[in-house]
Design an enzyme around this catalytic site. Structure first.
Site, PDB file in Angstrom:
ATOM      1  N   ARG A  46       0.856  -1.194   0.000  1.00 31.29           N
ATOM      2  CA  ARG A  46       0.000   0.000   0.000  1.00 31.29           C
ATOM      3  C   ARG A  46       0.889   1.240   0.000  1.00 31.29           C
ATOM      4  O   ARG A  46       0.625   2.219  -0.689  1.00 31.29           O
ATOM      5  CB  ARG A  46      -0.952   0.003   1.204  1.00 31.29           C
ATOM      6  CG  ARG A  46      -1.657   1.354   1.390  1.00 31.29           C
ATOM      7  CD  ARG A  46      -2.926   1.272   2.234  1.00 31.29           C
ATOM      8  NE  ARG A  46      -2.772   0.503   3.443  1.00 31.29           N
ATOM      9  CZ  ARG A  46      -2.080   0.883   4.534  1.00 31.29           C
ATOM     10  NH1 ARG A  46      -1.487   2.065   4.571  1.00 31.29           N
ATOM     11  NH2 ARG A  46      -1.987   0.095   5.579  1.00 31.29           N
ATOM     12  N   TYR A  98     -16.651  15.524 -16.251  1.00 35.83           N
ATOM     13  CA  TYR A  98     -17.137  14.155 -16.094  1.00 35.83           C
ATOM     14  C   TYR A  98     -18.170  14.088 -14.966  1.00 35.83           C
ATOM     15  O   TYR A  98     -17.971  14.677 -13.891  1.00 35.83           O
ATOM     16  CB  TYR A  98     -15.944  13.228 -15.815  1.00 35.83           C
ATOM     17  CG  TYR A  98     -16.349  11.826 -15.452  1.00 35.83           C
ATOM     18  CD1 TYR A  98     -17.169  11.082 -16.285  1.00 35.83           C
ATOM     19  CD2 TYR A  98     -15.914  11.248 -14.265  1.00 35.83           C
ATOM     20  CE1 TYR A  98     -17.554   9.803 -15.945  1.00 35.83           C
ATOM     21  CE2 TYR A  98     -16.285   9.960 -13.921  1.00 35.83           C
ATOM     22  CZ  TYR A  98     -17.111   9.240 -14.772  1.00 35.83           C
ATOM     23  OH  TYR A  98     -17.487   7.973 -14.430  1.00 35.83           O
ATOM     24  N   ASP A 170      -7.564  17.872 -15.406  1.00 34.04           N
ATOM     25  CA  ASP A 170      -7.836  16.476 -15.737  1.00 34.04           C
ATOM     26  C   ASP A 170      -7.499  16.306 -17.218  1.00 34.04           C
ATOM     27  O   ASP A 170      -8.195  16.820 -18.090  1.00 34.04           O
ATOM     28  CB  ASP A 170      -9.314  16.157 -15.454  1.00 34.04           C
ATOM     29  CG  ASP A 170      -9.633  14.681 -15.651  1.00 34.04           C
ATOM     30  OD1 ASP A 170      -8.972  14.036 -16.496  1.00 34.04           O
ATOM     31  OD2 ASP A 170     -10.570  14.181 -14.991  1.00 34.04           O
ATOM     32  N   LYS A 195      -8.196   5.011 -19.347  1.00 30.58           N
ATOM     33  CA  LYS A 195      -8.536   5.439 -20.704  1.00 30.58           C
ATOM     34  C   LYS A 195      -7.324   5.317 -21.629  1.00 30.58           C
ATOM     35  O   LYS A 195      -6.832   4.227 -21.843  1.00 30.58           O
ATOM     36  CB  LYS A 195      -9.113   6.860 -20.639  1.00 30.58           C
ATOM     37  CG  LYS A 195     -10.183   7.035 -19.523  1.00 30.58           C
ATOM     38  CD  LYS A 195     -11.405   6.224 -19.767  1.00 30.58           C
ATOM     39  CE  LYS A 195     -12.363   6.039 -18.603  1.00 30.58           C
ATOM     40  NZ  LYS A 195     -12.437   6.984 -17.545  1.00 30.58           N
TER      41      LYS A 195
HETATM   42  O1  P1T Z   1     -13.446   5.735 -14.157  1.00 30.03           O
HETATM   43  P1  P1T Z   1     -12.240   6.262 -13.421  1.00 30.03           P
HETATM   44  O2  P1T Z   1     -10.964   5.600 -13.792  1.00 30.03           O
HETATM   45  O3  P1T Z   1     -12.458   6.325 -11.945  1.00 30.03           O
HETATM   46  O4  P1T Z   1     -12.022   7.767 -13.936  1.00 30.03           O
HETATM   47  C1  P1T Z   1     -12.943   8.788 -13.698  1.00 30.03           C
HETATM   48  C2  P1T Z   1     -12.816   9.843 -14.758  1.00 30.03           C
HETATM   49  C3  P1T Z   1     -12.103  11.004 -14.488  1.00 30.03           C
HETATM   50  N1  P1T Z   1     -11.952  11.979 -15.402  1.00 30.03           N
HETATM   51  C4  P1T Z   1     -12.479  11.869 -16.638  1.00 30.03           C
HETATM   52  C5  P1T Z   1     -12.301  12.968 -17.618  1.00 30.03           C
HETATM   53  C6  P1T Z   1     -13.201  10.717 -16.978  1.00 30.03           C
HETATM   54  O5  P1T Z   1     -13.713  10.626 -18.221  1.00 30.03           O
HETATM   55  C7  P1T Z   1     -13.388   9.685 -16.016  1.00 30.03           C
HETATM   56  C8  P1T Z   1     -14.155   8.451 -16.312  1.00 30.03           C
HETATM   57  N2  P1T Z   1     -14.964   8.547 -17.442  1.00 30.03           N
HETATM   58  C9  P1T Z   1     -15.749   7.539 -17.934  1.00 30.03           C
HETATM   59  C10 P1T Z   1     -15.881   6.334 -17.369  1.00 30.03           C
HETATM   60  C11 P1T Z   1     -16.459   7.869 -19.177  1.00 30.03           C
HETATM   61  O6  P1T Z   1     -16.986   6.975 -19.874  1.00 30.03           O
HETATM   62  O7  P1T Z   1     -16.505   9.069 -19.491  1.00 30.03           O
END
Ligand code: P1T
Length: 381
Positions: A46, A98, A170, A195
C-alpha cells in the site's frame, strides 16, 4: 529524451534484482526486511510497490512533472487531490466535466464543508470573477467530457496563480501525448489511466502528477493513508499501455478526423463537435495548446432518445459502452451513462441532450468504422 523514448524507458531500468528488461509485476503485499529499519526501499505494497513506482515515474516524466502518485481509479486520484482541502476551502471548477467528478464535488466534497462554484471556463475571466479569499483550487477538464469544450490552461492558471490558487487539470481526454498542462502553467495533472494511458480497456486506474513538492507530499500521504492504490498487475498494464501511447494517439486522431468529417456531412446529424474541425469554436486554442486533437468525437443525432437508442442497437463494430480511450471503438449515451449523475435540468442547461452521442474512436480500419456509422445512421432513421 523525447516523448516516445520516455514512454518506453522512463522509470524502467533493468530490474535490479534479476536484470529483467521489462519491469516485473511485483505481485507481493509485503517485503522481507533485513533488520529494523533495514530494507531495499519497499516495506508494504500500500505504501510502495516497485511496479507501481515505475508507472509513477514514467507518467511523471511524460507529463513533465517531478512526482507522481498512481491510484486504483481516476476517481481515487481526484479524491487524492481534493484531500488537500479543509472545511471552509473553496474550489472553482469548470462547469462541463465528467459526471463522476461532479458527483464527487456535490456529494462528497460539499457535505465535508468544501464549497464548489461552477463557471463557464471557456472565458478565463469567469474564473477570475469566481475566485474568493478562501479559494484553494481551480479544477479544469480540457477537452471536456462529453462536449469537448476547451479551457485556455495558460490563461486560467495565470489568473489562479496570482491569487495563490493551485490549478489542477484532468488531462484524461487529451493524454500526455497531445497536451502537457504543467508546461502550460498548471500545478497538478490528473488522469483516469483507465482510458488512453492503459489503452486497452482492461484495467481501471488513476494518477496525480505534479512538480509541487507540498502537493505531492499531501497526495502521497493520502494515497498511503486512504489506501486507494492500484494492484501490481493493473499498474503493469498501465505501464505497458504507455509504451504504445504515441502511436495509438496518432491513429486515434487520424480515425477521429475521418469520422468527424463523415458525420458532419450526414443529414441525420444535427451537429458534430471535434476540436480538429475548423468550425469548432475553439479550434485555434486547440492548435495552440494541444499537439493533436485526440480521438473523441461528440455529435447530436436528429430524433432524440429513440433515434439514439436505435443507432446504438444497430452498431456492429462500435460497442455501446461507457469509458473511452481503448483501441476498440466505443459509443456512449452521456445523458443516461457517464452523465446520469447530473440532474436532468443541469444536463439540459449544459447541452447534453437525449440525442447527444459520444464516440471514442478506436484504431481499427477507418473504412470499417465509417461503414458501421453509415449503417447505424441509416437503419435508425
Ligand atoms: O473511471 P475512473 O478511472 O475512476 O475515472 C474517472 C474519470 C475522471 N476523469 C475523466 C475525464 C473521466 O472521463 C473519467 C471516467 N470517465 C468515464 C468512465 C467515461 O466513460 O466518461
Amino acid at each position: 529524451m523525447k516523448f516516445e523514448t520516455l514512454a518506453i524507458h522512463a522509470g524502467q531500468e533493468a530490474d535490479p534484482a534479476t536484470g529483467a528488461t521489462i519491469t516485473p509485476i511485483y505481485q507481493t503485499s509485503t517485503f522481507t526486511q533485513e533488520g529494523i529499519g533495514r530494507h531495499k526501499g519497499f516495506e508494504y505494497s500500500r505504501t510502495g510497490n516497485p511496479t507501481r513506482a515505475a508507472l509513477e515515474r514514467c507518467l511523471a516524466a511524460l507529463e513533465g512533472a517531478e512526482h507522481g502518485c498512481a491510484f486504483s481509479s481516476g476517481m481515487a486520484a481526484i479524491a487524492g487531490v481534493l484531500s488537500m482541502l479543509r472545511p471552509g476551502d473553496h474550489v472553482v471548477s469548470a462547469a462541463d466535466l465528467y459526471g463522476g467528478t461532479y458527483r464527487y464535488f456535490e456529494k462528497v466534497a460539499k457535505p465535508n464543508g468544501i464549497a464548489v462554484s461552477y463557471v463557464n471556463a471557456r472565458d478565463p475571466e469567469n474564473v477570475r470573477r469566481a475566485l474568493r479569499a478562501e479559494t484553494r483550487l481551480l479544477w479544469i477538464e480540457t477537452p471536456t467530457n462529453p462536449l469537448l469544450e476547451l479551457v485556455d490552461v495558460a490563461a486560467a492558471a495565470r489568473i489562479a496563480k496570482v491569487r495563490g490558487v493551485k490549478t489542477a487539470v484532468d488531462n484524461t481526454f487529451a493524454s500526455p501525448y497531445f497536451q502537457r498542462p504543467i508546461g502550460l502553467g498548471a500545478d497538478i495533472v490528473v488522469h483516469s489511466t483507465t482510458k488512453y494511458v492503459g489503452g486497452h480497456s482492461d484495467m481501471v486506474g488513476g494518477a496525480v502528477l505534479t512538480s509541487d513538492k507540498a502537493v505531492h507530499e499531501a497526495v502521497r500521504f493520502h494515497q498511503n493513508a486512504a489506501g486507494g492504490v492500484p494492484g501490481p498487475f493493473d499498474a503493469w498494464l498501465a505501464l505497458r499501455g504507455l509504451k504504445t501511447l504515441a502511436v495509438r494517439m496518432r491513429r486515434h486522431e487520424e480515425n477521429a478526423l475521418a469520422v468527424a468529417g463523415r458525420l458532419r456531412k450526414h443529414p441525420r446529424v444535427e451537429s458534430v463537435i471535434y476540436p480538429g474541425l475548423p468550425d469548432h469554436p475553439q479550434h485555434d486554442l486547440a492548435r495552440r495548446q494541444m499537439s493533436g486533437f485526440g480521438g473523441m468525437v461528440t455529435f447530436r443525432l436528429r430524433g432524440g432518445r429513440a433515434a439514439a437508442d436505435a443507432f446504438f442497437r444497430a452498431l456492429k463494430v462500435f460497442s455501446y459502452a461507457e469509458s473511452l480511450g481503448g483501441v476498440e471503438s466505443l459509443a456512449c449515451h452521456p445523458a443516461t451513462m457517464t452523465h446520469a449523475s447530473l440532474p436532468a435540468e443541469e444536463r439540459e442547461r449544459r447541452g447534453i441532450t437525449e440525442g447527444t452521442v459520444r464516440l471514442s474512436v478506436g484504431i481499427e480500419d477507418a473504412e470499417d468504422l465509417l461503414a458501421d456509422l453509415d449503417w447505424a445512421l441509416k437503419v435508425s432513421a
